[in-house]
Design an enzyme around this catalytic site. Structure first.
Site, PDB file in Angstrom:
ATOM      1  N   ARG A 185     -17.350 -16.208  -0.165  1.00 12.38           N
ATOM      2  CA  ARG A 185     -15.811 -15.960  -0.133  1.00 12.38           C
ATOM      3  C   ARG A 185     -15.260 -16.564  -1.480  1.00 12.38           C
ATOM      4  O   ARG A 185     -14.270 -16.415  -2.063  1.00 12.38           O
ATOM      5  CB  ARG A 185     -15.169 -16.777   1.122  1.00 12.38           C
TER       6      ARG A 185
ATOM      7  N   TYR B 127       8.572  -2.599  -3.225  1.00 14.82           N
ATOM      8  CA  TYR B 127       7.828  -1.846  -2.231  1.00 14.82           C
ATOM      9  C   TYR B 127       8.011  -2.297  -1.049  1.00 14.82           C
ATOM     10  O   TYR B 127       8.121  -3.444  -0.543  1.00 14.82           O
ATOM     11  CB  TYR B 127       6.293  -2.208  -2.612  1.00 14.82           C
TER      12      TYR B 127
ATOM     13  N   ASP C 262       5.434  -6.759 -10.470  1.00 18.23           N
ATOM     14  CA  ASP C 262       4.353  -5.821  -9.876  1.00 18.23           C
ATOM     15  C   ASP C 262       4.414  -4.831 -10.994  1.00 18.23           C
ATOM     16  O   ASP C 262       5.239  -4.179 -11.050  1.00 18.23           O
ATOM     17  CB  ASP C 262       5.167  -5.237  -8.419  1.00 18.23           C
TER      18      ASP C 262
ATOM     19  N   LYS D 153      -3.965   1.887  -6.495  1.00 16.53           N
ATOM     20  CA  LYS D 153      -3.146   2.865  -7.114  1.00 16.53           C
ATOM     21  C   LYS D 153      -4.067   3.271  -8.453  1.00 16.53           C
ATOM     22  O   LYS D 153      -5.263   3.467  -8.265  1.00 16.53           O
ATOM     23  CB  LYS D 153      -1.935   2.518  -7.459  1.00 16.53           C
TER      24      LYS D 153
HETATM   25  C1  LIG Z   1       0.779   0.186  -2.864  1.00 16.54           C
HETATM   26  C2  LIG Z   1       1.375  -0.690  -3.226  1.00 16.54           C
HETATM   27  C3  LIG Z   1       1.805  -2.077  -2.935  1.00 16.54           C
HETATM   28  C4  LIG Z   1       0.758  -2.754  -1.806  1.00 16.54           C
HETATM   29  O1  LIG Z   1      -0.563  -2.475  -2.056  1.00 16.54           O
HETATM   30  P1  LIG Z   1      -1.700  -2.340  -1.069  1.00 16.54           P
HETATM   31  O2  LIG Z   1      -2.844  -2.079  -1.902  1.00 16.54           O
HETATM   32  O3  LIG Z   1      -1.286  -0.887  -0.261  1.00 16.54           O
HETATM   33  O4  LIG Z   1      -1.891  -3.399  -0.151  1.00 16.54           O
HETATM   34  C5  LIG Z   1       2.241  -2.977  -3.454  1.00 16.54           C
HETATM   35  N1  LIG Z   1       3.217  -2.596  -4.652  1.00 16.54           N
HETATM   36  C6  LIG Z   1       3.292  -1.427  -4.908  1.00 16.54           C
HETATM   37  C7  LIG Z   1       4.221  -1.141  -6.149  1.00 16.54           C
HETATM   38  C8  LIG Z   1       2.537  -0.322  -4.413  1.00 16.54           C
HETATM   39  O5  LIG Z   1       2.798   0.831  -4.796  1.00 16.54           O
END
Ligand SMILES: *Cc1c(COP(=O)(O)O)cnc(C)c1O
Length: 384
Positions: free
Chosen positions: A50, A102, A176, A201
């Site tokens: 961990r 998001y 982000d 993504k």
């Molecule tokens: C998908 C997404 C998230 C969350 O990510 P997960 O891997 O689904 O937990 C956060 N910010 C943006 C812009 C996203 O597209």
């Protein structure tokens, strides 16, 4: 070694070295929960998985290098990474949050973190006057996304940094960067303190892993984030670490094609007379195109458009043959999403309408297929 390398070289090499045991060129997946210790307090830096895992170390080094950061900390999902950023704050601290972040980020803040005494204000971070008004003496963090989902609105990161400096606040700026990727936009160079991603993504890019990362140039913040990673335990697994490492080896190639295909599709859509609006920062008609050109190298693969007719949008959504109707984005394959019924169902209707997220809006995640096939697919669906 990594600092002087160019982006494409970092994609392939940063954070990795041949395996010390065998010379295996590719980083092994270290499936182990624990490590042998030679004697009391004698170990090689690895005690329990961990806390540390060599595969995760490699992907953290790789992702940090791509953002031009000194440190990276990987988590089990994008939201786990977001939560780790929020856990830098304490009860009573104030957060300023973008008004089109998001949906899961908003839910995390509103439904969980707020229960622990975090206060927050949502604001359109592209509006510097509004942002100025939202900053309070106990504001400890400004968290924003640019471009936003699904409206593709931009925030001028350097201008936000300038404002925070002018106000003399010590609030951290966290961006982000999931939609843009470090290929197109590098927020740390524009003054952000922290950059975070859903690696699910574009970074992984193959729609076969869930993960997240936070990167920073601050040793102090990285130590606090590693503490949170170990103490709260939402770590990226060895297998997912390896998948993301494999993914980033082609990030530069994939993003080039995502950028190119999406721009071509956005131009094609914007020439049609039967659509109400097309949203893409790479279009001259985008209200922040100037900023997009200044802040981004390319405009990424997300294109949204509004038919102005909810019934027609419904028919279209079912008529694609290549674009798959699915949530998520950023994979090599093209996806189509109806935000109102899929990703943004939990956003109150009044807020949705104000943001422009109508019943007739569709969002494309343009993949890296042959763009002529994608345009034919769109044409077919638009006729449905
Ligand atoms: C998908 C997404 C998230 C969350 O990510 P997960 O891997 O689904 O937990 C956060 N910010 C943006 C812009 C996203 O597209």
């Amino acid at each position: 070694m990594t600092t002087t390398q160019r982006f494409a070289t970092s994609c392939i090499h940063a954070g990795q070295q041949p395996d010390l045991l065998s010379g295996a060129l590719m980083t092994p997946v270290y499936f182990t929960s624990t490590y042998i210790q030679e004697g009391l307090n004698q170990h090689r830096g690895y005690e329990y998985a961990r806390t540390r895992n060599p595969t995760r170390d490699a992907v953290e080094g790789n992702l940090a290098a791509l953002e031009g950061a000194d440190f990276g900390v990987a988590f089990a999902s994008g939201l786990a990474a977001t939560q780790a950023v929020l856990e830098l704050l304490s009860s009573g601290d104030h957060l300023v949050l973008g008004d089109n972040v998001y949906g899961g980020t908003f839910r995390l803040v509103d439904k969980i973190m707020a229960r622990f005494g975090l206060t927050y204000t949502q604001v359109d971070t592209s509006d510097l006057a509004a942002l100025r008004g939202a900053i309070q003496p106990h504001t400890k963090l400004v968290m924003l996304e640019t471009p936003t989902n699904p409206m593709l609105g931009l925030t001028d990161i350097a201008a936000v940094r300038g404002l925070l400096k002018e106000l003399g606040t010590r609030a951290l700026l966290a961006v982000d960067n999931t939609f843009a990727t470090p290929f197109n936009q590098r927020p740390l160079e524009l003054g952000a303190d922290l950059v975070f991603h859903s690696t699910t993504k574009y970074l992984n890019g193959h729609s076969d892993s869930i993960g997240g990362v936070v990167v920073t140039n601050s040793l102090e913040l990285s130590e606090r984030l590693h503490f949170i990673q170990n103490a709260a335990g939402a770590i990226l697994s060895p297998m997912d670490s390896w998948l993301v490492l494999r993914g980033t080896k082609t990030l530069h190639l994939r993003m080039e094609r995502h950028n190119k295909n999406a721009l071509e599709i956005a131009r094609w859509l914007s020439q049609r007379k039967d659509l109400k609006a097309v949203y893409y920062p790479g279009l001259e008609s985008h209200p922040q195109h100037e900023l997009a050109r200044r802040q981004m190298k390319g405009f990424s693969g997300i294109v949204s458009f509004d038919t102005g007719d909810a019934e027609r949008t419904r028919r279209m959504a079912a008529a694609f043959k290549i674009f798959a109707l699915a949530e998520s984005l950023g994979g090599v394959e093209s996806l189509i999403c109806h935000p109102v019924s899929m990703t943004h169902g939990s956003v109150p209707e009044a807020d949705r309408v104000q943001l422009g997220i109508t019943d007739s809006l569709l969002r494309l995640s343009v993949g890296v297929e042959d763009v002529r096939d994608l345009i034919e697919d769109l044409e077919r669906a638009l006729k449905a």
